[in-house]
Every structure is written in structure tokens, then in C-alpha cells.
Design an enzyme around this catalytic site. Structure first.
Site, PDB file in Angstrom:
ATOM      1  N   HIS A  57     -58.747 -20.727  -1.531  1.00 41.41           N
ATOM      2  CA  HIS A  57     -58.888 -22.386  -2.168  1.00 41.41           C
ATOM      3  C   HIS A  57     -58.243 -23.436  -1.011  1.00 41.41           C
ATOM      4  O   HIS A  57     -57.432 -22.717  -0.111  1.00 41.41           O
ATOM      5  CB  HIS A  57     -58.301 -22.615  -3.266  1.00 41.41           C
ATOM      6  N   HIS A  59     -54.786 -24.748  -0.438  1.00 41.16           N
ATOM      7  CA  HIS A  59     -53.661 -24.579  -0.730  1.00 41.16           C
ATOM      8  C   HIS A  59     -52.673 -25.606  -0.828  1.00 41.16           C
ATOM      9  O   HIS A  59     -52.805 -26.593  -0.101  1.00 41.16           O
ATOM     10  CB  HIS A  59     -52.781 -23.324   0.025  1.00 41.16           C
ATOM     11  N   ASP A  61     -49.331 -25.056  -1.160  1.00 40.79           N
ATOM     12  CA  ASP A  61     -47.760 -24.404  -0.726  1.00 40.79           C
ATOM     13  C   ASP A  61     -47.543 -24.030   0.686  1.00 40.79           C
ATOM     14  O   ASP A  61     -46.446 -23.906   1.065  1.00 40.79           O
ATOM     15  CB  ASP A  61     -47.600 -23.352  -1.601  1.00 40.79           C
ATOM     16  N   HIS A  62     -48.874 -24.005   1.343  1.00 38.25           N
ATOM     17  CA  HIS A  62     -48.517 -23.759   2.826  1.00 38.25           C
ATOM     18  C   HIS A  62     -50.114 -24.223   3.497  1.00 38.25           C
ATOM     19  O   HIS A  62     -50.997 -24.649   3.040  1.00 38.25           O
ATOM     20  CB  HIS A  62     -48.630 -21.988   3.073  1.00 38.25           C
ATOM     21  N   HIS A 113     -57.724 -23.175 -11.098  1.00 39.59           N
ATOM     22  CA  HIS A 113     -56.521 -23.235 -10.432  1.00 39.59           C
ATOM     23  C   HIS A 113     -56.498 -24.600  -9.611  1.00 39.59           C
ATOM     24  O   HIS A 113     -55.963 -25.578  -9.577  1.00 39.59           O
ATOM     25  CB  HIS A 113     -56.163 -22.229  -9.491  1.00 39.59           C
ATOM     26  N   ASP A 130     -55.224 -17.615  -5.964  1.00 34.48           N
ATOM     27  CA  ASP A 130     -54.422 -17.987  -7.141  1.00 34.48           C
ATOM     28  C   ASP A 130     -55.032 -17.865  -8.554  1.00 34.48           C
ATOM     29  O   ASP A 130     -54.169 -18.228  -9.716  1.00 34.48           O
ATOM     30  CB  ASP A 130     -53.655 -19.245  -6.974  1.00 34.48           C
ATOM     31  N   HIS A 171     -50.471 -14.456  -4.010  1.00 31.96           N
ATOM     32  CA  HIS A 171     -49.038 -14.597  -3.999  1.00 31.96           C
ATOM     33  C   HIS A 171     -48.604 -13.507  -4.983  1.00 31.96           C
ATOM     34  O   HIS A 171     -49.168 -13.149  -5.926  1.00 31.96           O
ATOM     35  CB  HIS A 171     -48.493 -15.832  -4.326  1.00 31.96           C
TER      36      HIS A 171
HETATM   37 FE   LIG Z   1     -52.626 -22.193  -4.687  1.00 31.62          FE
END
Ligand SMILES: [Fe+2]
Length: 233
Positions: A57, A59, A61-62, A113, A130, A171
């Protein structure tokens, strides 16, 4: 199919390198920009040809390493068509299949998500991003997230896979590395044991989590496959 699980300690992200032993063709799932040099060296050391850099997807967070890997190794970047990443070579749709040597990678659209989440089914394992985490799942409160949609994705697609299917998450914050569909059906506190949809939605819709630290950098960065103007120079 051979699988290696790689870790980014700054964002708790798992990156997966998968390859066909006979042909040495490979794909990488959810690379991290800061780890591109590590991954390029690893791929070269193993004598692999990287065919695809796939994302589960866009992201928050990074920032992805997909654009950097494409530049160095000439792979094709794949992101779900609903993710809005125009930089991707392949706008992936549900049930699309990629071949890595003689091995099949099948994309399952598992939104909730975000609206463009994909789980990749490879040789008895599912790389769930996720959407499904070990004893948990990704949050549903930004990027077109929707708790009811996530519940349906997991129950109609992921939980219909054979119980022995290995789950490799995007994660893990507790040190776990893999699970199985059967284990998550039985033990996931949000989704297992046929926890009703309304209860799941209530859990997800009342989490009140803080905004991810890097979201304002990560999402725009991922929409350009991790390559900004400075990288292009
Ligand atoms: Fe994510």
C-alpha cells in the site's frame, strides 16, 4: 519460492525479498528508502535479478525504496491502482498475477487500512502488509481507511485461505516475525473467533491513536515512489 525477511529498525517495517531458486528472478515487497543500498548489495550478492518492487500500500510511516531500486536495478514498480501512485509502472488490480521465474505472485485486493491495500499470495504464504498483522491489524483512521471494509477484506479473502498459510506482516512491534491464517483466526483479539463486525468496527473506530510521525513526508514521498527532485538530479 525462497523468502528472506528484512527489517528496518527505525520504522519497524518488514521488507521481503522472494525469489525463484531455479531462475534467480526476484521480487521485493515493501522496500524502505533508507535501506536501498543494503538491499541492492544483498540482491547482487545472492546473484538475483530483481524483476518487481511491489508495495502492499501507500505507506504513512516510511518512504518506499521502490524508485531507488528501479533506478539501480531496472525493476518494475507495482502499486494498487487505487493508491494514486502515478510513478508506478504497474497499476495493480485484484487477482493480477506476476511471474518470478516459475513462481506465481497473486495480488489480492484487501482494502480497509487504505483503499489500495494488496496482500500478495506466494507459494503457501500471504504477505499481508498492514491489513492483517500478528494479533492485530492496521489502523483504519486515515488514507481512506474504513473499519467495515477491512473486516470484509480479512474475512472474505484472507480468512478463506487454508489455515496453514503462513502470514508475513508488514510490521510487528512486539518482535514476532510470522504467523498463520489458522493462528490468527483463533487468536487475533480483534478479528479472531468470529468476533462480530460491529465489535471490530467499534474497536477500530475508538482507538484515538496519535497521527503517525512521518505521515506528512511518507505519503507524498510514496506517491512519487520515493524519488523527489533531489534524487532525480
Ligand atoms: Fe500502513
Amino acid at each position: 519460492m525462497k523468502v528472506r525477511q528484512l527489517f528496518d529498525q527505525d520504522t519497524w517495517t518488514y521488507t521481503y525479498l522472494v525469489w525463484d531458486e531455479a531462475t534467480k528472478e526476484a521480487a521485493i515487497i515493501d522496500s524502505v528508502k533508507e535501506k536501498v543500498e543494503r538491499d541492492v548489495k544483498y540482491i547482487k550478492d545472492l546473484g538475483l535479478t530483481l524483476k518487481y518492487a511491489l508495495e502492499t500500500h501507500v505507506h504513512a510511516d516510511h518512504v518506499t525504496g521502490a524508485g531507488g531500486l528501479r533506478r539501480q536495478l531496472g525493476c518494475k514498480v507495482g502499486v494498487h491502482a487505487d493508491g494514486g501512485a502515478k510513478c508506478a509502472d504497474i497499476q495493480i488490480t485484484d487477482d493480477q498475477v506476476f511471474m518470478v521465474g516459475g513462481q506465481e505472485i497473486k495480488a489480492l485486493h484487501t482494502p480497509g487500512h487504505t483503499n489500495g491495500d494488496i496482500s500478495y499470495l506466494i507459494d503457501g504464504a500471504v504477505f499481508s502488509g498492514d491489513a492483517l498483522l500478528i494479533r492485530a491489524c492496521g489502523r483504519t483512521d486515515f488514507q481512506q481507511g474504513d473499519s467495515g471494509t477491512l473486516y470484509e477484506s480479512i474475512h472474505s479473502k484472507l480468512f478463506n485461505l487454508p489455515d496453514e498459510t503462513v502470514v508475513y506482516p508488514g510490521h510487528d512491534y512486539d518482535g514476532f516475525t510470522e504467523s498463520t491464517i489458522g493462528e490468527e483466526k483463533a487468536l487475533n483479539p480483534r478479528l479472531g473467533n468470529e468476533n462480530p463486525k460491529a465489535d471490530f468496527m467499534n474497536i477500530m473506530d475508538t482507538m484515538n491513536l496519535p497521527k503517525p510521525k512521518r505521515i506528512d513526508i511518507a505519503v507524498p514521498g510514496n506517491l512519487v515512489c520515493g524519488l523527489n527532485d533531489a534524487d532525480a538530479a
